[in-house]
Design a protein around this motif. Structure first.
Motif, mmCIF file in Angstrom:
data_model
loop_
_atom_site.group_PDB
_atom_site.id
_atom_site.type_symbol
_atom_site.label_atom_id
_atom_site.label_comp_id
_atom_site.label_asym_id
_atom_site.label_seq_id
_atom_site.Cartn_x
_atom_site.Cartn_y
_atom_site.Cartn_z
ATOM 1 N N SER A 106 -15.325 2.653 -3.965
ATOM 2 C CA SER A 106 -15.410 1.310 -3.319
ATOM 3 C C SER A 106 -16.972 1.194 -2.887
ATOM 4 N N MET A 110 -15.881 -4.431 -2.315
ATOM 5 C CA MET A 110 -15.133 -4.143 -3.578
ATOM 6 C C MET A 110 -14.671 -3.053 -3.783
ATOM 7 N N LEU A 112 -12.168 -0.311 -6.765
ATOM 8 C CA LEU A 112 -11.739 -0.238 -8.048
ATOM 9 C C LEU A 112 -10.946 0.992 -8.271
ATOM 10 N N ALA A 127 -14.754 -6.653 -15.393
ATOM 11 C CA ALA A 127 -14.378 -7.277 -14.142
ATOM 12 C C ALA A 127 -15.678 -8.150 -13.611
ATOM 13 N N VAL A 129 -17.637 -9.726 -10.513
ATOM 14 C CA VAL A 129 -17.782 -9.616 -9.065
ATOM 15 C C VAL A 129 -18.775 -10.435 -8.428
ATOM 16 N N ARG A 130 -18.564 -11.016 -7.501
ATOM 17 C CA ARG A 130 -19.518 -12.117 -6.770
ATOM 18 C C ARG A 130 -20.300 -11.124 -5.825
ATOM 19 N N VAL A 131 -21.642 -11.325 -5.711
ATOM 20 C CA VAL A 131 -22.330 -10.563 -4.826
ATOM 21 C C VAL A 131 -23.382 -11.684 -4.293
ATOM 22 N N GLU A 161 -26.735 -13.267 -13.197
ATOM 23 C CA GLU A 161 -25.801 -12.286 -13.332
ATOM 24 C C GLU A 161 -26.437 -10.822 -14.054
ATOM 25 N N ILE A 172 -18.833 -4.369 -15.647
ATOM 26 C CA ILE A 172 -18.607 -4.852 -14.477
ATOM 27 C C ILE A 172 -19.775 -6.108 -14.371
ATOM 28 N N PHE A 174 -21.833 -8.434 -12.259
ATOM 29 C CA PHE A 174 -22.181 -8.830 -10.764
ATOM 30 C C PHE A 174 -22.807 -10.033 -10.777
#
Length: 178
Positions: A106, A110, A112, A127, A129-131, A161, A172, A174
Motif C-alpha cells: 500500500s 491505495m 493492492l 487498475a 487509480v486517482r491521484v 495519466e 496501473i 495513475f
C-alpha cells in the motif's frame, strides 16, 4: 483486510500479543498506539474518524474494490512495488513453507494484493487509480531511474495519466482528473 475501522480489534490483538510476551499495556495504551500507526496523534482523533465513516455508510456498505495482481517472482514484485513505486509491504501470507505468496502492498490510500497463486488473477490486469498530483509522482519515479520502467505523463480527455507496467504485465494508470 483491516483498516482504521478495525482499530479496536487491532488494539485488542496487539494487547494480547504483548501479553503473550509478558509486556503489559492497558487497552487505552494500545488504542493510542494503533492511532499513531494510522498517522494520528491520539485515539480521540481516530475514534472520530471511525464514527464519521460509520455515519456515511449505507446499510449495504459497499467499499472500493481490492485489485489482485498475479505475480511470478516475489523478488521482482518487491523491487517494483516497494522499491520503485514506493509502496510498503503491509502483510504477507503463505499456507506453509514453499507455498505461494499472497500479500498486500500500500501507499497513501491505495492498497493492492499481489498473489503467486495461479487461480487468483490473470497477468495483464489493469487498475485505474486517482491521484492528486500525477506530475509530482512522475518526478519522484523519474528520480529513481529504475532500469525497467520510464513512465511518462499523457493528457487524456479525463485528466493527466501516468501508466506503469509491472514485471508481470499488470498495469496501473495513475490519473489526476481535471
Amino acid at each position: 483486510m483491516r483498516d482504521f475501522r478495525d482499530a479496536k480489534l487491532m488494539a485488542k490483538t496487539l494487547r494480547q500479543a504483548l501479553a503473550d510476551r509478558d509486556i503489559s499495556l492497558t487497552h487505552s495504551e494500545t488504542l493510542e498506539i494503533v492511532a499513531r500507526q494510522f498517522g494520528l496523534d491520539q485515539w480521540n482523533m481516530l475514534s472520530a474518524k471511525i464514527e464519521e465513516a460509520g455515519a456515511s455508510r449505507s446499510v449495504i456498505g459497499i467499499e472500493p474494490p481490492m485489485p489482485i495482481f498475479r505475480i511470478f517472482s516475489v523478488e521482482k514484485a518487491m523491487e517494483f512495488y516497494c522499491g520503485f513505486l514506493g509502496f510498503r509491504l503491509d502483510w504477507e501470507h503463505r499456507f506453509g513453507e514453499n507455498f505461494p505468496l499472497y500479500c498486500q502492498v500500500s501507499r497513501d490510500g491505495m492498497a493492492l494484493h499481489l498473489s503467486e497463486h495461479s487461480g487468483d488473477a490473470s497477468p495483464g490486469a489493469k487498475a485505474f487509480v486517482r491521484v492528486a498530483n500525477v506530475r509530482a509522482y512522475h518526478a519522484e519515479l523519474s528520480g529513481k531511474d529504475y532500469r525497467y520502467m520510464k513512465p511518462g505523463v499523457e493528457e487524456a480527455p479525463w485528466g493527466l495519466e501516468m501508466t506503469v507496467t509491472d514485471p508481470f504485465s499488470n498495469r496501473i494508470a495513475f490519473c489526476e482528473q481535471t
